[in-house]
Design an enzyme around this catalytic site. Structure first.
Site, PDB file in Angstrom:
ATOM      1  N   ASP A  62      58.800  45.349  32.105  1.00  0.00           N
ATOM      2  CA  ASP A  62      59.686  46.244  32.848  1.00  0.00           C
ATOM      3  C   ASP A  62      59.649  45.988  34.358  1.00  0.00           C
ATOM      4  O   ASP A  62      60.640  46.231  35.068  1.00  0.00           O
ATOM      5  CB  ASP A  62      59.294  47.710  32.636  1.00  0.00           C
ATOM      6  CG  ASP A  62      58.972  48.080  31.197  1.00  0.00           C
ATOM      7  OD1 ASP A  62      58.359  47.261  30.493  1.00  0.00           O
ATOM      8  OD2 ASP A  62      59.295  49.204  30.796  1.00  0.00           O
ATOM      9  N   ASP A 100      57.954  51.795  39.305  1.00  0.00           N
ATOM     10  CA  ASP A 100      59.398  51.796  39.081  1.00  0.00           C
ATOM     11  C   ASP A 100      60.200  52.117  40.336  1.00  0.00           C
ATOM     12  O   ASP A 100      61.270  52.736  40.273  1.00  0.00           O
ATOM     13  CB  ASP A 100      59.739  52.780  37.964  1.00  0.00           C
ATOM     14  CG  ASP A 100      59.302  52.267  36.601  1.00  0.00           C
ATOM     15  OD1 ASP A 100      59.423  51.046  36.370  1.00  0.00           O
ATOM     16  OD2 ASP A 100      58.849  53.073  35.773  1.00  0.00           O
TER      17      ASP A 100
END
Length: 386
Positions: free
Chosen positions: A163, A108
């Site tokens: 994601d 991320d």
């Protein structure tokens, strides 16, 4: 095509005074809530609330990944503040994140650096902001599996999530800033792999794909947060709308725009006039009617998509986003200062099955809600670039 520092296009959809007042009031409410957080708990990066109060202990699900959203909120507020107070805090919080530009324990990196250092670079580009973004993008790119043509997650070298599409923008930006075409190729390869294995023919999306990390052969799909592997976890779907729009904005590859539109059309068709979705469209008995962070993400994604398409084709996405943001700005979702609720958007869920941040506020929900408000209030769509 590459993007300028801030790409802006006037929209044809105008706001009447009542609408502008609604969105402006919601923006001010969010600003008041965040001001209270950073004043009472300076230098902290909570991810979700417990009974409306921010949770400051370690993230129980994933390596800490949400600090960029609080920092991004500060940059959004700074853009509408002439005093410099918000910018001072935005820079300080960005600096707190800088060491994570080398963090190889999370997929991320884009979530950490695009809302923070990406926004800083957009408003005040410098050698320092450039170097931070390049190093962060290169860190993210090191997750690339050459055989499988995907970026792996922290879960396992053979795993990738939908994601991750939200984290390839930092690789594209690093490639653009450094002139390293290998980085651009990695980001595009991952987007194509995601398009092939995590986007279904009916326009729904998959949460996780598993590959043999040694051979790169695709093995199966799975989910951590959805109803089941073949269902549709909606926040992941929202990441897809946004992520494929971002991929198109960097490349001009029509395949990515087509995929973003397909996913957007599915969201609109399956959510309809409810506007705000549940956690999973296919759950026959959802515990909660709404997962507001998915709605916030897709609202900002639709505004981005509308700008990429242009009018008249993009206007239907913009109109739907306006309605969605208006609903989120109402009393059913928007917390009020003085109510005891510390987040901005209520009725969001982090991880349903692990009972983490369920029917609470989550930092990314607050961030993308405010980002959508910011875009609407400016009367144009602004997308971070290099």
């Amino acid at each position: 095509m590459s993007r300028d520092a801030v790409t802006e296009k006037d929209t044809t959809t105008s706001l009447d005074l009542s609408e502008a007042g609604l969105y402006g009031a919601a923006f001010e409410t969010a600003r008041d809530q965040v001001r209270a957080l950073i004043s009472q708990h300076p230098g902290t990066f909570p991810t979700f609330t417990d009974a409306g109060a921010w949770h400051f202990e370690e993230d129980p699900w994933a390596p800490t990944w949400s600090a960029g959203f609080l920092t991004g909120l500060l940059w959004l507020f700074a853009d509408r503040d002439e005093t410099g107070w918000w910018r001072e805090h935005a820079q300080r919080y960005s600096e707190l994140l800088e060491p994570r530009k080398r963090d190889d324990g999370t997929h991320d990196i884009g979530f950490l650096f695009t809302p923070s250092w990406g926004r800083w670079h957009a408003v005040a580009p410098s050698e320092r902001t450039r170097d931070v973004l390049i190093e962060a993008g290169r860190t993210m790119a090191r997750r690339f599996n050459e055989r499988g043509q995907y970026l792996s997650t922290w879960v396992h070298p053979g795993s990738t999530f939908i994601d991750v599409m939200m984290n390839i923008g930092i690789i594209y930006q690093a490639g653009h800033l450094s002139g390293d075409e290998t980085l651009t190729e990695i980001a595009t390869a991952h987007a194509l792999t995601t398009r092939r294995y995590l986007v279904r023919g009916d326009g729904t999306s998959v949460h996780e794909a598993w590959f043999d990390p040694e051979t790169g052969v695709f093995e199966r799909t799975a989910t951590h947060q959805g109803y089941r592997a073949d269902s549709s976890w909606v926040r992941g779907h929202a990441w897809g709308v946004y992520g494929f729009g971002t991929a198109y904005s960097w490349t001009g590859d029509a395949r990515f725009l087509d995929t973003a539109r397909l996913l957007a059309d599915t969201y609109v068709a399956r959510t309809g006039d409810r506007l705000v979705p549940p956690n999973d469209w296919d759950d026959p008995q959802p515990r909660f009617a709404y997962e507001s962070s998915a709605g916030a993400v897709v609202a900002s994604a639709l505004l981005q998509l509308a700008d990429l398409i242009g009018d008249p084709g993009g206007d239907r996405y913009r109109r739907y986003a306006y309605r969605l943001v208006a609903k989120l700005s109402g009393p059913d979702f928007l917390a009020q200062p003085g109510s005891g609720w510390e987040g901005v958007l209520r009725h969001a869920t982090y991880h349903l099955h692990n009972e983490v941040g369920v029917d609470e506020s989550v930092m990314w929900g607050d961030y993308y809600f405010v980002e959508a408000l910011h875009r609407i209030l400016r009367g144009r769509v602004a997308a971070i670039g290099s």
